[in-house]
Design an enzyme around this catalytic site. Structure first.
Site, short mmCIF file in Angstrom:
data_model
loop_
_atom_site.label_atom_id
_atom_site.label_comp_id
_atom_site.label_asym_id
_atom_site.label_seq_id
_atom_site.Cartn_x
_atom_site.Cartn_y
_atom_site.Cartn_z
N GLY A 190 0.84 -1.19 0.00
CA GLY A 190 0.00 0.00 0.00
C GLY A 190 0.87 1.24 0.00
CB THR A 191 2.28 3.37 -2.36
OG1 THR A 191 1.37 3.21 -3.46
CG2 THR A 191 3.31 2.26 -2.39
N GLY A 192 -0.37 4.45 0.04
CA GLY A 192 -1.20 5.60 0.36
C GLY A 192 -0.59 6.38 1.50
CB ILE A 215 -0.27 4.30 6.54
CG1 ILE A 215 -1.33 4.98 7.43
CG2 ILE A 215 0.65 3.43 7.38
CD1 ILE A 215 -2.33 4.06 8.04
CE LYS A 259 -7.25 4.18 12.79
NZ LYS A 259 -8.03 5.35 12.33
CB THR A 288 -7.27 7.65 8.51
OG1 THR A 288 -6.13 6.87 8.21
CG2 THR A 288 -7.37 7.85 10.01
CD GLU A 330 -9.71 1.75 8.95
OE1 GLU A 330 -8.59 1.80 8.44
OE2 GLU A 330 -10.00 1.01 9.91
CG HIS A 360 -14.54 3.77 15.09
ND1 HIS A 360 -14.41 2.59 15.78
CD2 HIS A 360 -13.47 3.84 14.27
CE1 HIS A 360 -13.30 1.97 15.39
NE2 HIS A 360 -12.72 2.72 14.47
#
Lengths: 359, 359
Positions: free
Chosen positions: A10-12, A14, A153, A221, A224, A228
């Site tokens: 993954g090269t986003g 993070i 998470k 993120t 995500e 929640h």
């Protein structure tokens, strides 16, 4: 410390930041990176600057289930079918880098070169519960041995990884799960803060994130986080269009407060023997209209000492530390700790708190 | 976690509290304890309550150089030649316990039973620089393999242990040094707090200790602290009578402030690659007239993030946590971490910060 080579899946936001932070670390060499479109592998170590420049804006907050999430591209809605990826000439995603080539199966490329890779950082959003576990399965099946590490998470994913513990043991894989900021840095801080006590009554993790300038890089993120909120869950958040996410953010004037989040800190602290999962609470405030943190990230560990006192130890992050700094430094720190364990022959699943002094 | 057996050398303030705290820990069994006069060994595990009751008041702040410091007895001056030890019938020191017997060479007793002892906690005051290193030599010579762990404070002792690194490697000994509160808990906290940064500019450790009711049990610690005052050093503090120490305390109205202490946190953080030793400062306030802490114990780690910000992360201990709680919990935690390393075949000298995620 011996030399360590690592790969990023993954090269986003993070993945790219992990590559950048690794440039500040001695003896830590990024040798492979991939996204859904392609793979870059160089055992002499990347030209990280070129790769970062070529993949700038490589963010895709849309979920994928075709092996590796791209984390490449922005602004596409699920209806597009294909995540919009920043275009560089004829190529997309990591392939925009001159160090990468397109691939029909980037993950297999990494696995095929696994002998030269000490650790694999799964810098993937985990929209589906089993996405990271399934990716781990591919590495097991492909004969990889070494460290795998994620920054997930969700509490329930830990159990799915635990189910694979025997397979990891047999393969010689040390899987470090939940090794970002929270869970990760803050979980470790809670485990350390617990050392004053013989019994931990509660662990409260309260985070603040200001994400104005970092917003574009961290849409996954934010998605995500929205999952929640009480009105949403992983599935419904996954189906939100970018426009719907923007609308949710606008409804909250850019500042969203979270309470009682399902955050893997709880099960990670329980498995390390610090306290029961239900004694851990995680919440925080996200402000996407400011880079200032809306609140100071604080871990409070309340416990009872052997001599009968009740007290609270606290760990606070300076407000000027960005989410990216607090995710990627610890991720690489735990990666190193994982490699040390792996080289000593310790395999299976471990969380950050288990890499701390025993409780 | 597998079962761990451990021995305590010295049954003074630290040794006795370590035995007490271990009762709250699963899978951690004290099987041996000694002081200058005798040895207690029971591989089924002690009756800790009996041993603690029998040795209550077993404090000797006077230095010894005859193998193992007694830590038994109070109130004697060096001129006595023999530390006054609480008398229980005909026996003194640990021998007051019905589980102990007198011995001409208690350390050799422990070494002779080393096969059944996973870890040895050296709960000895270290008036002479080389006292703990020399004790380690005896274990090496005696064929011991396992963990040795101390709670020493002096930076220069780390180098003396490092000189023995090869010998420890050959013997199969993992020596964990400086594993109490500071260095120890706070060193580990500093190492963890550093994870947000790519460069650490400074680590400031500032402690508060209120030691009114704990004073009798911790005279050795107070003597060591006085050695950190500008007017004293290890040698001159060692030669102080109890009355002279009382006079120093009275001169300060019971509250003594320390600055720029020689505390092993500095070299321990440097060897873990966190920062240069000279960027670490340690100070604090000791109040022997109150159990309230005169100041809140705080670790402040200031650094630069990968994205160019400067910030300070902090770790604070609740004021209600006693020095004893903050020394002995971490000591046993690091002991466990050391045993894990030892069983994985990692030998030599390690500090607390090296048992944290890599930096």
């Amino acid at each position: 410390m011996d030399e360590i080579t690592f790969a990023v899946l993954g090269t986003g936001g993070i993945g790219r930041r992990a590559l950048e932070v690794s440039q500040h670390k001695d003896h830590l060499t990024p040798v492979a990176a991939c996204d859904r479109h392609g793979t870059a592998i160089d055992f002499d170590g990347f030209d990280v600057d070129e790769l970062l420049a070529a993949t700038e804006g490589n963010i895709d907050s849309e979920p994928r289930d075709d092996g590796v999430a791209t984390d490449g591209g922005t602004g596409a809605t699920p209806a597009d079918g294909e995540g919009g990826v920043k275009q560089h000439g004829e190529d997309r995603g990591v392939v925009a880098s001159e160090q990468a080539r397109s691939s029909a199966d980037p993950i297999q490329d990494i696995i095929d070169h696994g002998d030269g890779i000490d650790a694999v950082l799964l810098a993937l959003p985990n929209y589906e519960h089993d996405f990271i576990p399934r990716t781990a399965d591919r590495f097991v099946e492909g004969g990889y041995s070494g460290v795998m590490i994620d920054v997930l998470k969700r509490s329930r994913v830990i159990d799915m990884l635990d189910d694979r513990s025997d397979a990891f043991e047999d393969a010689g894989i040390t899987f470090v799960c939940g090794a970002g900021a929270t869970p990760g840095l803050l979980t470790g801080a809670a485990a350390l803060a617990a050392q004053s006590f013989v019994e931990v009554e509660s662990v409260d993790i309260w985070w603040g994130v200001g994400l104005k300038s970092g917003y574009e890089d961290n849409r996954g993120t934010v998605r995500e986080d929205i999952a929640h909120l009480p009105e949403y869950d992983i599935e419904t958040a996954r189906d939100l269009s970018e426009a719907e996410i923007e609308a949710i953010i606008d409804d909250h004037d850019g500042v969203i407060e979270f309470e009682d989040m399902e955050h893997a800190d709880d099960v990670l602290l329980e498995r390390a023997g610090i306290c029961a999962a239900e004694d851990v609470s995680v919440g925080g405030i996200l402000d996407v209209h400011s880079d200032e943190k809306p609140t100071t990230t604080t871990v409070s560990v309340t416990g009872r000492t052997f001599d009968g006192e009740t007290a609270t130890n606290t760990f606070q992050l300076g407000d000027e530390t960005s989410m990216e700094a607090n995710v990627n430094g610890p991720a690489l720190g735990y990666l190193r700790a994982g490699v040390r364990r792996n080289r000593a022959g310790e395999y299976g699943v471990v969380g950050p708190a288990e890499l701390m002094p025993g409780f």
